[in-house]
Design a protein around this motif. Structure first.
Motif, PDB file in Angstrom:
ATOM      1  N   ASP A 191      -1.267  -3.293 -12.769  1.00  0.00           N
ATOM      2  CA  ASP A 191      -0.309  -2.988 -13.896  1.00  0.00           C
ATOM      3  C   ASP A 191       1.127  -3.703 -13.269  1.00  0.00           C
ATOM      4  OD1 ASP A 191       0.067  -1.342 -11.493  1.00  0.00           O
ATOM      5  OD2 ASP A 191      -0.060   0.456 -12.515  1.00  0.00           O
ATOM      6  N   GLY A 192       0.991  -4.335 -12.177  1.00  0.00           N
ATOM      7  CA  GLY A 192       2.139  -5.117 -11.790  1.00  0.00           C
ATOM      8  C   GLY A 192       2.768  -4.487 -10.564  1.00  0.00           C
ATOM      9  N   LYS A 193       2.468  -3.357 -10.188  1.00  0.00           N
ATOM     10  CA  LYS A 193       3.220  -2.478  -9.028  1.00  0.00           C
ATOM     11  C   LYS A 193       2.888  -3.301  -7.769  1.00  0.00           C
ATOM     12  CE  LYS A 193       4.462   1.905  -6.952  1.00  0.00           C
ATOM     13  NZ  LYS A 193       4.111   3.230  -6.989  1.00  0.00           N
ATOM     14  N   ALA A 194       3.879  -3.576  -6.829  1.00  0.00           N
ATOM     15  CA  ALA A 194       3.382  -4.082  -5.560  1.00  0.00           C
ATOM     16  C   ALA A 194       3.979  -2.904  -4.640  1.00  0.00           C
ATOM     17  CB  ALA A 194       4.423  -5.394  -5.212  1.00  0.00           C
ATOM     18  N   VAL A 195       2.926  -2.765  -3.509  1.00  0.00           N
ATOM     19  CA  VAL A 195       3.138  -1.975  -2.544  1.00  0.00           C
ATOM     20  C   VAL A 195       3.244  -2.454  -1.013  1.00  0.00           C
ATOM     21  CG1 VAL A 195       2.318   0.063  -3.994  1.00  0.00           C
ATOM     22  CG2 VAL A 195       0.825  -1.407  -2.528  1.00  0.00           C
ATOM     23  N   VAL A 196       3.901  -1.778  -0.010  1.00  0.00           N
ATOM     24  CA  VAL A 196       3.945  -2.053   1.144  1.00  0.00           C
ATOM     25  C   VAL A 196       3.210  -0.900   2.218  1.00  0.00           C
ATOM     26  CG1 VAL A 196       5.073  -2.891   3.351  1.00  0.00           C
ATOM     27  CG2 VAL A 196       5.539  -3.833   1.052  1.00  0.00           C
ATOM     28  N   PRO A 197       2.158  -1.334   2.803  1.00  0.00           N
ATOM     29  CA  PRO A 197       1.725  -0.224   3.667  1.00  0.00           C
ATOM     30  C   PRO A 197       2.696   0.350   4.600  1.00  0.00           C
ATOM     31  CG  PRO A 197       0.702  -2.104   4.540  1.00  0.00           C
ATOM     32  CD  PRO A 197       1.597  -2.431   3.496  1.00  0.00           C
ATOM     33  N   GLU A 198       2.638   1.846   4.819  1.00  0.00           N
ATOM     34  CA  GLU A 198       3.341   2.350   5.997  1.00  0.00           C
ATOM     35  C   GLU A 198       2.576   2.384   7.299  1.00  0.00           C
ATOM     36  OE1 GLU A 198       5.117   6.208   4.966  1.00  0.00           O
ATOM     37  OE2 GLU A 198       5.480   5.489   2.669  1.00  0.00           O
ATOM     38  N   PRO A 199       3.254   1.924   8.529  1.00  0.00           N
ATOM     39  CA  PRO A 199       2.511   1.908   9.754  1.00  0.00           C
ATOM     40  C   PRO A 199       1.837   3.167  10.076  1.00  0.00           C
ATOM     41  CG  PRO A 199       4.579   0.585   9.791  1.00  0.00           C
ATOM     42  CD  PRO A 199       4.559   1.447   8.407  1.00  0.00           C
ATOM     43  N   ASP A 200       2.757   3.977   9.788  1.00  0.00           N
ATOM     44  CA  ASP A 200       1.993   5.295  10.469  1.00  0.00           C
ATOM     45  C   ASP A 200       0.917   6.037   9.784  1.00  0.00           C
ATOM     46  OD1 ASP A 200       3.611   6.096   8.307  1.00  0.00           O
ATOM     47  OD2 ASP A 200       4.565   7.812   9.339  1.00  0.00           O
ATOM     48  N   ARG A 201       0.613   5.345   8.582  1.00  0.00           N
ATOM     49  CA  ARG A 201      -0.629   5.687   7.614  1.00  0.00           C
ATOM     50  C   ARG A 201      -1.565   4.862   7.661  1.00  0.00           C
ATOM     51  NH1 ARG A 201       1.320   9.349   4.003  1.00  0.00           N
ATOM     52  NH2 ARG A 201       3.342   9.684   3.987  1.00  0.00           N
ATOM     53  N   LEU A 202      -1.713   3.942   8.869  1.00  0.00           N
ATOM     54  CA  LEU A 202      -2.953   3.034   8.993  1.00  0.00           C
ATOM     55  C   LEU A 202      -4.154   3.940   9.305  1.00  0.00           C
ATOM     56  CD1 LEU A 202      -3.780   0.074   9.508  1.00  0.00           C
ATOM     57  CD2 LEU A 202      -3.241   0.533  11.777  1.00  0.00           C
ATOM     58  N   LEU A 203      -5.184   3.679   8.525  1.00  0.00           N
ATOM     59  CA  LEU A 203      -6.519   4.263   8.754  1.00  0.00           C
ATOM     60  C   LEU A 203      -6.489   5.619   8.175  1.00  0.00           C
ATOM     61  CD1 LEU A 203      -7.626   3.002  12.207  1.00  0.00           C
ATOM     62  CD2 LEU A 203      -8.080   1.997  10.088  1.00  0.00           C
ATOM     63  N   ALA A 204      -5.683   5.739   7.237  1.00  0.00           N
ATOM     64  CA  ALA A 204      -5.638   7.064   6.745  1.00  0.00           C
ATOM     65  C   ALA A 204      -5.799   7.170   5.257  1.00  0.00           C
ATOM     66  CB  ALA A 204      -4.115   7.770   6.935  1.00  0.00           C
ATOM     67  N   LEU A 205      -6.486   8.144   4.766  1.00  0.00           N
ATOM     68  CA  LEU A 205      -6.801   8.134   3.338  1.00  0.00           C
ATOM     69  C   LEU A 205      -6.532   9.606   2.761  1.00  0.00           C
ATOM     70  CD1 LEU A 205     -10.233   6.206   3.167  1.00  0.00           C
ATOM     71  CD2 LEU A 205      -7.932   5.604   2.280  1.00  0.00           C
ATOM     72  N   ASP A 206      -5.362  10.055   1.837  1.00  0.00           N
ATOM     73  CA  ASP A 206      -5.359  11.303   1.261  1.00  0.00           C
ATOM     74  C   ASP A 206      -6.576  11.342   0.213  1.00  0.00           C
ATOM     75  OD1 ASP A 206      -4.676  10.262  -1.028  1.00  0.00           O
ATOM     76  OD2 ASP A 206      -2.320  10.706  -0.961  1.00  0.00           O
ATOM     77  N   CYS A 207      -6.567  12.456  -0.413  1.00  0.00           N
ATOM     78  CA  CYS A 207      -7.853  12.800  -1.322  1.00  0.00           C
ATOM     79  C   CYS A 207      -8.096  11.701  -2.301  1.00  0.00           C
ATOM     80  CB  CYS A 207      -7.723  14.368  -1.846  1.00  0.00           C
ATOM     81  SG  CYS A 207      -6.569  14.534  -3.174  1.00  0.00           S
ATOM     82  N   SER A 208      -6.779  11.259  -3.227  1.00  0.00           N
ATOM     83  CA  SER A 208      -7.353  10.552  -4.000  1.00  0.00           C
ATOM     84  C   SER A 208      -7.355   9.108  -3.643  1.00  0.00           C
ATOM     85  CB  SER A 208      -6.140  10.528  -4.943  1.00  0.00           C
ATOM     86  OG  SER A 208      -4.785  10.656  -4.495  1.00  0.00           O
ATOM     87  N   GLY A 209      -6.472   8.888  -2.471  1.00  0.00           N
ATOM     88  CA  GLY A 209      -6.738   7.652  -1.866  1.00  0.00           C
ATOM     89  C   GLY A 209      -8.073   7.069  -1.178  1.00  0.00           C
ATOM     90  N   TYR A 210      -8.746   8.213  -1.055  1.00  0.00           N
ATOM     91  CA  TYR A 210     -10.223   8.039  -0.486  1.00  0.00           C
ATOM     92  C   TYR A 210     -11.014   7.635  -1.816  1.00  0.00           C
ATOM     93  CZ  TYR A 210     -14.867   9.958   0.943  1.00  0.00           C
ATOM     94  OH  TYR A 210     -16.073  10.226   1.400  1.00  0.00           O
ATOM     95  N   LEU A 211     -10.831   8.289  -2.992  1.00  0.00           N
ATOM     96  CA  LEU A 211     -11.485   7.918  -4.048  1.00  0.00           C
ATOM     97  C   LEU A 211     -11.316   6.497  -4.431  1.00  0.00           C
ATOM     98  CD1 LEU A 211     -12.253  10.809  -4.169  1.00  0.00           C
ATOM     99  CD2 LEU A 211     -11.671  10.915  -6.553  1.00  0.00           C
ATOM    100  N   ARG A 212     -10.114   5.943  -4.297  1.00  0.00           N
ATOM    101  CA  ARG A 212      -9.672   4.876  -4.816  1.00  0.00           C
ATOM    102  C   ARG A 212     -10.264   3.620  -3.807  1.00  0.00           C
ATOM    103  NH1 ARG A 212      -4.902   4.047  -7.618  1.00  0.00           N
ATOM    104  NH2 ARG A 212      -3.973   2.862  -6.277  1.00  0.00           N
ATOM    105  N   MET A 213     -10.580   4.285  -2.494  1.00  0.00           N
ATOM    106  CA  MET A 213     -11.117   3.320  -1.313  1.00  0.00           C
ATOM    107  C   MET A 213     -12.475   3.170  -1.766  1.00  0.00           C
ATOM    108  SD  MET A 213     -11.169   1.594   1.221  1.00  0.00           S
ATOM    109  CE  MET A 213      -9.920   1.871   2.676  1.00  0.00           C
TER     110      MET A 213
END
Length: 335
Positions: A191-213
């Motif tokens: 959908d065109g949205k660009a994102v940049v990871p946050e360093p303190d979230r490296l190797l982390a997945l919240d509940c919906s992020g886990y499903l998306r992984m």
């Protein structure tokens, strides 16, 4: 032909994989599998049985054995294959033994698609596919799961945290860790949205992020960068539940969901986990199946457990009974 049965144990996950002999090894690509000419089975000899709630087709082979279940409007296909056992002994004594291998067809199924070339080609290859499916991939992020990296040295699986410590969060850890945070990679969505990871979230997945992984990054299901309707999986659990792709298996009445018999392994589950007990969705998970105690068990990433778990830290991971998650379960979706 099948050469031998090999037992693979990765961390705490054990499952049986049947390896074809080298000369019979099919050429496979997840999501759009193509079989080598000498391994194509076609659809001859199959029987197709239609059922409702939800509308679906089950394939039976010429010996009377079930082959697969396809649901109208969903890409998820529950294939029957060698039995596997999923377990996480550090967090629960329960195990799930499953004959299901959860795959993604290249497009949503519809009644009669079993007669179309795109589906028969995919099915003939998928029946031989023993690469990690939805359930096996989901287990690659539990506590103690081994690190896996690609040829460029990029880690793509292994023990995941839920998110960074946050003294302001009631559960002690911050949400909003998506798959690209786990990977540490910038990303641009469909959908065109660009994102940049946050360093303190490296190797982390919240509940919906886990499903998306699991479904998105690993199995190529389309992903959106926003919480709006579309062909991809939205970012947050509430959006997935309300207008995500696929088929809603039961309505969200604002009370405990009914319809356990409608669930199949790989279905997405949605829960009310906020301070107000109503129909608002704050948590999501993946249905694994019935465990060795007869309970309907799921896996999800949660703050109290600090990452994905099928265990009972932060509430029993079951949908039946009178536990926290059973009472807070609201709806399910098959994508």
């Amino acid at each position: 032909m099948v050469g031998f049965a090999l037992l693979i144990v990765a961390s705490t996950v054990a499952y049986v994989v049947l390896r074809p002999s080298p000369g019979d090894q099919p050429q496979l690509t997840l999501g759009g599998a193509q079989a080598a000419d000498d391994t194509a089975l076609g659809a001859s000899g199959y029987t197709y049985q239609r059922s409702t709630s939800p509308d679906r087709t089950e394939i039976i082979d010429s010996t009377g054995e079930p082959v697969a279940i396809m649901t109208d409007g969903a890409r998820t296909v529950q294939m029957y294959g060698p039995s596997r056992t999923f377990e996480e002994p550090q967090n629960t004594a329960s195990k799930v033994e499953s004959k299901y291998w959860v795959r993604l067809a290249p497009r949503p199924y519809h009644a009669g698609a079993e007669k179309e070339e795109w589906f028969t080609d995919w099915l003939s290859a998928a029946r031989h596919d023993r690469s990690p499916d939805v359930l096996a991939i989901a287990m690659e992020y539990i506590e103690g799961a081994p690190v896996k990296k690609d040829n460029q040295g990029q880690q793509y699986s292994g023990d995941a945290s839920f998110g960074p410590l946050d003294p302001l969060d009631p559960d002690g850890r911050a949400e909003k860790s998506d798959f690209y945070d786990y990977l540490g990679l910038t990303w641009t969505f469909l959908d065109g949205k660009a994102v940049v990871p946050e360093p303190d979230r490296l190797l982390a997945l919240d509940c919906s992020g886990y499903l998306r992984m699991v479904y998105g990054h690993r199995l190529d299901f389309p992903l959106l960068g926003t919480n709006t309707p579309g062909e991809g999986l939205p970012r947050r659990a509430y959006a997935m539940a309300e207008f995500g792709p696929g088929v809603q298996l039961m309505p969200n009445s604002g009370h405990r969901a009914r319809g356990l018999d409608r669930l199949l392994p790989g279905d997405l589950l949605f829960f009310n986990a906020g301070p107000v007990v109503d129909g608002h969705i704050e948590h999501s998970g993946i249905y694994l199946g019935i465990d060795d105690s007869g309970h309907h068990r799921f896996i999800s990433s949660r703050a109290v457990a600090d990452g994905p778990t099928m265990g009972d830290t932060g509430g029993e991971s079951i949908l039946d009974g009178a536990g926290y998650w059973a009472e807070r379960w609201r709806t399910a979706r098959r994508i």
